[in-house]
Design a protein around this motif. Structure first.
Motif, mmCIF file in Angstrom:
data_model
loop_
_atom_site.group_PDB
_atom_site.id
_atom_site.type_symbol
_atom_site.label_atom_id
_atom_site.label_comp_id
_atom_site.label_asym_id
_atom_site.label_seq_id
_atom_site.Cartn_x
_atom_site.Cartn_y
_atom_site.Cartn_z
ATOM 1 N N PHE A 25 0.855 -1.176 0.000
ATOM 2 C CA PHE A 25 0.000 0.000 0.000
ATOM 3 C C PHE A 25 0.895 1.232 0.000
ATOM 4 O O PHE A 25 2.091 1.144 0.311
ATOM 5 N N VAL A 26 0.312 2.373 -0.328
ATOM 6 C CA VAL A 26 1.029 3.644 -0.319
ATOM 7 C C VAL A 26 0.314 4.585 0.641
ATOM 8 O O VAL A 26 -0.840 4.959 0.421
ATOM 9 N N LEU A 27 0.987 4.940 1.732
ATOM 10 C CA LEU A 27 0.444 5.886 2.699
ATOM 11 C C LEU A 27 0.718 7.308 2.216
ATOM 12 O O LEU A 27 1.870 7.673 1.973
ATOM 13 N N LEU A 28 -0.318 8.099 2.076
ATOM 14 C CA LEU A 28 -0.179 9.443 1.508
ATOM 15 C C LEU A 28 0.166 10.494 2.550
ATOM 16 O O LEU A 28 0.443 11.633 2.207
ATOM 17 N N GLY A 29 0.159 10.133 3.823
ATOM 18 C CA GLY A 29 0.406 11.142 4.855
ATOM 19 C C GLY A 29 -0.864 11.938 5.110
ATOM 20 O O GLY A 29 -1.907 11.374 5.422
ATOM 21 N N ILE A 30 -0.787 13.241 4.968
ATOM 22 C CA ILE A 30 -1.948 14.106 5.165
ATOM 23 C C ILE A 30 -2.240 14.805 3.836
ATOM 24 O O ILE A 30 -1.626 15.838 3.525
ATOM 25 N N PRO A 31 -3.133 14.249 3.013
ATOM 26 C CA PRO A 31 -3.419 14.841 1.707
ATOM 27 C C PRO A 31 -3.873 16.295 1.821
ATOM 28 O O PRO A 31 -4.694 16.637 2.667
ATOM 29 N N GLY A 32 -3.314 17.129 0.972
ATOM 30 C CA GLY A 32 -3.629 18.553 0.991
ATOM 31 C C GLY A 32 -2.647 19.379 1.790
ATOM 32 O O GLY A 32 -2.610 20.605 1.647
ATOM 33 N N LEU A 33 -1.863 18.710 2.637
ATOM 34 C CA LEU A 33 -0.885 19.425 3.457
ATOM 35 C C LEU A 33 0.531 18.925 3.191
ATOM 36 O O LEU A 33 1.410 19.030 4.053
ATOM 37 N N GLU A 34 0.756 18.375 1.997
ATOM 38 C CA GLU A 34 2.070 17.814 1.685
ATOM 39 C C GLU A 34 3.190 18.838 1.803
ATOM 40 O O GLU A 34 4.308 18.492 2.215
ATOM 41 N N VAL A 35 2.911 20.089 1.456
ATOM 42 C CA VAL A 35 3.969 21.105 1.461
ATOM 43 C C VAL A 35 4.437 21.454 2.874
ATOM 44 O O VAL A 35 5.521 22.017 3.048
ATOM 45 N N VAL A 36 3.624 21.114 3.870
ATOM 46 C CA VAL A 36 4.013 21.427 5.261
ATOM 47 C C VAL A 36 4.242 20.149 6.070
ATOM 48 O O VAL A 36 4.235 20.193 7.300
ATOM 49 N N HIS A 37 4.452 19.027 5.387
ATOM 50 C CA HIS A 37 4.698 17.773 6.099
ATOM 51 C C HIS A 37 5.880 17.881 7.059
ATOM 52 O O HIS A 37 5.837 17.370 8.183
ATOM 53 N N VAL A 38 6.944 18.548 6.612
ATOM 54 C CA VAL A 38 8.126 18.666 7.465
ATOM 55 C C VAL A 38 7.800 19.461 8.727
ATOM 56 O O VAL A 38 8.241 19.100 9.833
ATOM 57 N N LEU A 74 -3.701 3.409 -2.714
ATOM 58 C CA LEU A 74 -3.363 4.647 -2.006
ATOM 59 C C LEU A 74 -4.223 4.790 -0.755
ATOM 60 O O LEU A 74 -5.452 4.811 -0.834
ATOM 61 N N ILE A 75 -3.571 4.887 0.402
ATOM 62 C CA ILE A 75 -4.279 5.081 1.667
ATOM 63 C C ILE A 75 -4.106 6.534 2.097
ATOM 64 O O ILE A 75 -2.989 6.962 2.418
ATOM 65 N N PRO A 76 -5.180 7.329 2.119
ATOM 66 C CA PRO A 76 -5.061 8.736 2.517
ATOM 67 C C PRO A 76 -4.964 8.868 4.037
ATOM 68 O O PRO A 76 -5.881 9.331 4.708
ATOM 69 N N HIS A 77 -3.827 8.458 4.570
ATOM 70 C CA HIS A 77 -3.635 8.486 6.025
ATOM 71 C C HIS A 77 -2.145 8.380 6.306
ATOM 72 O O HIS A 77 -1.353 8.079 5.420
ATOM 73 N N THR A 78 -1.783 8.615 7.583
ATOM 74 C CA THR A 78 -0.389 8.469 7.995
ATOM 75 C C THR A 78 -0.084 7.083 8.535
ATOM 76 O O THR A 78 1.076 6.738 8.739
ATOM 77 N N TYR A 79 -1.119 6.300 8.802
ATOM 78 C CA TYR A 79 -0.933 4.929 9.265
ATOM 79 C C TYR A 79 -2.110 4.084 8.791
ATOM 80 O O TYR A 79 -3.101 4.610 8.257
#
Length: 324
Positions: free
Chosen positions: A16-29, A177-182
């Motif tokens: 699977f591919v975890l997308l993190g927080i969709p829409g906030l990729e630019v501020v992931h760091v 694609l999993i729209p989540h961090t876990y």
């Protein structure tokens, strides 16, 4: 979107591919900074709690045994989530194998269920200590504490086991694609292209049977505790007796309130952005492990005194005072 993400692939995808927080990729760091800080505080605080209880024979009591169980559960819960989350935020390492995803799902939901059961055990300890103080040591013996701990663990392991079992049998042919961090349970099964009502209904059953039942038993315990407290002759005695429950009540609210709020938001907050749902889901699993050692360290006198002594002795060993 690539063909691998849209075409029909095997019933069980390899990854699977975890997308993190969709829409906030630019501020992931930037988002990773508070999450990483919470994780480090949770690690440090819960390890210190375990060390203090281990080193102090006077703390070898049921209340502190249950506190150690809670600390271990907090360590497992946060460690199941944060390392992979940070690899997404920092290194864009989003892939997770199918088996690893199901394993993470199981540990997250199993440990959360265990924590709920531990709070019930702590409420039982407070009930016996306040309502039957002379019988506390004879009721909550070491063997009884072990049986309670085993019951909490086995109950959670068995009830949560169908989550990954059912998820492993659904065909996944929509996307990987999993729209989540876990690997949250419903975030995974929603990718299946079959009727997932069994997973959905069983998830509701677990929530209502575990959390609903646990909250009910905790409430009954505290009703009995309040009745016993109000029978005490003086206000100081009432405040002092009920004060022994303060840290437990704070930890309960820290655990259940975000969970209930998140559940209500999923049910009624359909117009709320997906990124806010995911942020709240992360807060729900990261804030309690961070706050629990702080709550017990500040509000529990025995822990606070041993904590101060621990750091005093550690500082003296690191920076010894030379005699002239």
């Amino acid at each position: 979107m690539s063909d691998s993400n849209t075409s029909h692939f095997m019933s069980n995808p390899s990854t699977f591919v975890l997308l993190g927080i969709p829409g906030l990729e630019v501020v992931h760091v930037w988002i990773s900074i508070p999450f990483c800080s919470m994780y480090l505080i949770a690690l440090f605080g819960n390890v210190i709690i375990l060390l203090i209880v281990k080193r102090e024979p006077s703390l070898h009591e049921p209340m502190y045994y249950f506190l150690c169980m809670l600390a271990v559960a907090d360590l497992v819960l946060s460690t199941s989530i944060v390392p992979k989350m940070l690899s997404i935020f920092w290194f864009n390492s989003r892939e997770i194998s199918f088996s690893a995803c199901l394993t993470q799902m199981y540990f997250i939901h199993c440990v959360q269920s265990m924590e709920s059961g531990i709070f019930v055990a702590m409420a039982l300890d407070r009930y016996v200590a306040i309502c039957h103080p002379l019988r506390h040591s004879s009721i909550l013996t070491n063997s009884m504490v072990i049986r309670i701990a085993l019951a909490v663990v086995l109950r959670s392991c068995m009830l949560v086991l169908p989550h990954p079992f059912l998820a492993s049998h659904w065909p996944y042919c929509r996307t990987d694609l999993i729209p989540h961090t876990y690997c949250e349970h419903m975030a995974v099964v929603n990718l299946a292209c079959a009727n997932m009502h069994i997973s959905s209904y069983y998830g509701l059953f677990v929530v209502f049977s575990l959390l609903g039942g646990d909250i009910f038993f905790i409430s009954i315990s505290y009703v009995q505790i309040l009745r016993a407290v109000f029978r005490l002759p003086t206000k100081d005695a009432r405040l002092k007796t009920f004060g022994t429950c303060g840290s437990h009540l704070c930890a309960i609210m820290t655990f259940y309130i975000p969970m209930i709020f998140s559940a209500l938001m999923h049910r009624f907050g359909r117009n709320i952005g997906l990124h806010f749902h995911i942020l709240m889901a992360n807060v729900n699993v990261l804030v309690p492990p961070m706050l629990n050692p702080i709550i017990y360290g500040v509000r529990t006198k025995h822990i606070r005194d041993r904590l101060l002594r621990f750091f005093t002795e550690t500082g003296a060993n690191i920076f010894p005072v030379s005699e002239k």
